[in-house]
Motif scaffolding. Structure first.
Motif, PDB file in Angstrom:
ATOM      1  N   ASP A 111       0.832  -1.206   0.000  1.00 34.86           N
ATOM      2  CA  ASP A 111       0.000   0.000   0.000  1.00 34.86           C
ATOM      3  C   ASP A 111       0.866   1.256   0.000  1.00 34.86           C
ATOM      4  N   GLU A 160      -5.368  -5.260  -6.790  1.00 37.08           N
ATOM      5  CA  GLU A 160      -6.425  -4.406  -6.219  1.00 37.08           C
ATOM      6  C   GLU A 160      -5.974  -2.947  -6.165  1.00 37.08           C
ATOM      7  N   GLN A 161      -4.757  -2.726  -5.714  1.00 33.33           N
ATOM      8  CA  GLN A 161      -4.270  -1.349  -5.615  1.00 33.33           C
ATOM      9  C   GLN A 161      -4.147  -0.712  -6.999  1.00 33.33           C
ATOM     10  N   GLU A 163      -5.900  -1.231  -9.589  1.00 35.49           N
ATOM     11  CA  GLU A 163      -7.221  -0.886 -10.107  1.00 35.49           C
ATOM     12  C   GLU A 163      -7.752   0.408  -9.531  1.00 35.49           C
ATOM     13  N   ARG A 164      -7.179   0.866  -8.405  1.00 32.54           N
ATOM     14  CA  ARG A 164      -7.583   2.137  -7.816  1.00 32.54           C
ATOM     15  C   ARG A 164      -6.989   3.321  -8.578  1.00 32.54           C
ATOM     16  N   TYR A 165      -5.982   3.078  -9.387  1.00 32.54           N
ATOM     17  CA  TYR A 165      -5.291   4.160 -10.093  1.00 32.54           C
ATOM     18  C   TYR A 165      -5.227   3.845 -11.589  1.00 32.54           C
TER      19      TYR A 165
END
Length: 554
Positions: A111, A160-161, A163-165
């Motif tokens: 993260d 997952e991370q 896909e946030r950006y």
């Protein structure tokens, strides 16, 4: 005395690959290059680089042509995190360059790594976990299942991370750490499980880095491992196989080259091989090895001295003077036989389309280096090196037998001093030996008359410091001058060369004589804008040297 190694160490078992293909392959193109100077190289320094130093080194890496640069371990330190932010926020990353960061397989660290990359145009997220038995069992107390679970969980978190950006073009990279010491079937299994999470395609490939984190076998074994993995990966066309060889056995460059022959697509390393323990693979050597085989390395080392200077200043690590391609002495020959071969190679090189100079696998000028220090003279040097320095430095080309004679003079001086002689030192010694020889005769002036085949000459000379006028005759100016000097000498040869060009050009004349009681022959030299004056000076020089020869005194 060393112990019996068989009692303490176990040799690496060979790979069962009887139909291996890599030995018959050749490298035909440059790999994808990834510089880890700012991360792996930086962590190996006594004093890690400051942010400003890293910024300068990053800029140089982009100028050289690196398109992938591992810049930091941002979850490990605030300094690394801040460096990544500066690169992004100050728009220092060229549009065609991907920065790469490294993270361990822990959610909090993943993260934090993504936080550092917010706003990047393109980035590579590199996650690793230890898979070799000695690390699984001794360091982390894990079995295979626990290792796979850790890797899969990290791969999922990274996806997952990412896909946030969506504004960033992401590339995922996984390394089974110490791949070279990991059971092949387990390295394959854990890599396949990570690939199943990331679902790479031919349009969005993942990087599978297979590091020789600790070099533990001969390079051919590493090549077998790479070929075996390349054959057995189910998504091979969607995977970039990367190698990261360390240099514990001193064979990282060979391991990287054989790995490329075995199917690797990408190489990670450092300029000049900096890194933990004995270092990473040396990317400069690897790239220029390709260049000498006629392959464009896609990296620009045409100003290798600047690259070396910036790296030395950034790392505070000196580059060895015999380091391939860049060391201060790597294009320098002291050996007489080497110097003679190099001199002859340069003499004919201009007539050839391809580079072919003995002992020099690459043209120094291709790297922005000069020929000035190619040949240097010490007590091991011979006539070829001495002649080269005088020719390139002063335009002096001696007759071959004179080269032999003068090399003996130089050798005597070198044996006494034990120090190196530069071109200026040789030129001064040449002048002292030949041009300044003024005992017993010193030529002041001359008057020459011709009558058919006969030449008459009048010499104004100093004989042991006393001015005298002498006359002589002969079938040429030198024969007439020899008659005037009244010495029992025989002229063996005469040569004249130009030291410069134009109306004020200097002529250098060489006269070879023999004198009764002195073994062999002796040379003299003279220099003047007049060829006749230069030849007379050369004759007087040779006669003076004959009178000073030790054989006459005995």
């Amino acid at each position: 005395m060393l112990k019996n190694p068989a009692e303490k160490y176990t040799a690496f078992a060979p790979i069962a690959l009887p139909d291996r293909k890599w030995p018959a392959q050749r490298i035909e193109r440059a790999p994808i290059w990834m510089s880890t100077d700012l991360r792996d190289g930086n962590q190996a320094l006594f004093e890690p680089m400051s942010i400003d130093t890293k910024l300068e080194l990053f800029a140089m890496l982009t100028r050289i042509g690196f398109k992938e640069i591992e810049v930091a371990f941002p979850s490990a330190s605030q300094t690394d995190f801040d460096f990544v932010r500066r690169l992004i926020e100050e728009d220092r990353i060229p549009e065609d360059v991907s920065i790469e960061i490294l993270t361990q397989a822990r959610d909090s660290l993943i993260d934090r790594s993504f936080e550092s990359l917010v706003g990047a145009r393109r980035a590579i997220v590199h996650v690793y976990n230890a898979t070799a038995p000695v690390f699984r069992e001794t360091v982390f107390n894990m079995d295979r299942a626990a290792c796979i679970e850790l890797a899969v969980r990290a791969a999922s978190r990274i996806r997952e991370q990412a896909e946030r950006y969506p504004q960033t073009e992401w590339t995922f990279q996984y390394s089974p750490e110490v791949f070279s010491s990991t059971e092949l079937e387990f390295a394959l299994e854990i890599s396949e499980r990570v690939a199943a999470v990331w679902e790479p395609t031919t349009q969005r490939r993942m990087i599978l880095n297979l590091p020789a984190t600790v070099e533990s076998a001969t390079p051919n074994v590493y090549a077998d491992q790479i070929e075996w993995m390349s054959r057995n990966l189910s998504r091979r066309e969607a995977i970039i196989i990367s190698v990261h060889p360390h240099n514990d056995r001193g064979t990282a460059v060979a391991a990287a080259e054989l790995a490329l022959m075995a199917g690797a697509d990408r190489v990670e390393g450092c300029l000049f091989g900096n890194g933990e323990r004995t270092g990473n693979v040396d990317l400069v050597t690897l790239a220029l090895n390709l260049y000498t085989q006629g392959i464009d390395p896609k990296l620009d080392f045409s100003n290798i001295n600047e690259v070396a200077r910036i790296v030395e200043e950034s790392t505070q690590l000196p580059i060895h003077p015999r380091h391939p391609y860049v060391g201060d002495l790597v294009f320098t020959a002291f050996s007489g036989s080497h110097q003679d071969a190099i001199k002859k190679g340069f003499a004919v090189q201009s007539k050839k389309d391809t580079w072919a100079v003995p002992y020099m696998p690459i043209d120094p000028r291709d790297l922005g280096r000069s020929y000035d220090s190619v040949i240097r003279v010490n007590s091991q040097s011979g006539k070829g090196g001495i002649a080269w320095l005088l020719e390139t430095g002063y335009g002096l080309t001696m007759p071959r037998r004179m080269q032999v004679e003068f090399s003996g003079v130089v050798q005597h001086v070198m044996d006494s001093s034990g120090t190196e002689m530069e071109a200026g030192d040789l030129w001064r010694l040449f002048n002292q030996t030949y041009l300044d020889a003024a005992v017993p005769f010193k030529l002041r002036s001359h008057s020459l008359k011709e009558s058919g085949d006969e030449h008459r000459i009048e010499l104004s000379i100093l004989h042991h410091g006393k001015e005298e006028q002498r006359q002589g005759r002969g079938n040429g100016p030198l024969a007439a001058a020899l008659d005037a000097l009244g010495t029992a000498c025989t002229i063996h040869s005469f040569e004249e060369r130009s030291l410069s060009h134009g109306s004020g050009a200097q002529a250098m004349a060489f006269v070879e004589i023999a004198m009764q009681g002195i073994p062999g022959t002796l040379f003299g030299a003279g220099c003047s804008t007049s060829i006749t004056e230069a030849s007379l000076q050369a004759l007087v020089s040779a006669v003076n040297r004959a009178f000073a020869h030790p054989a006459r005194a005995s």
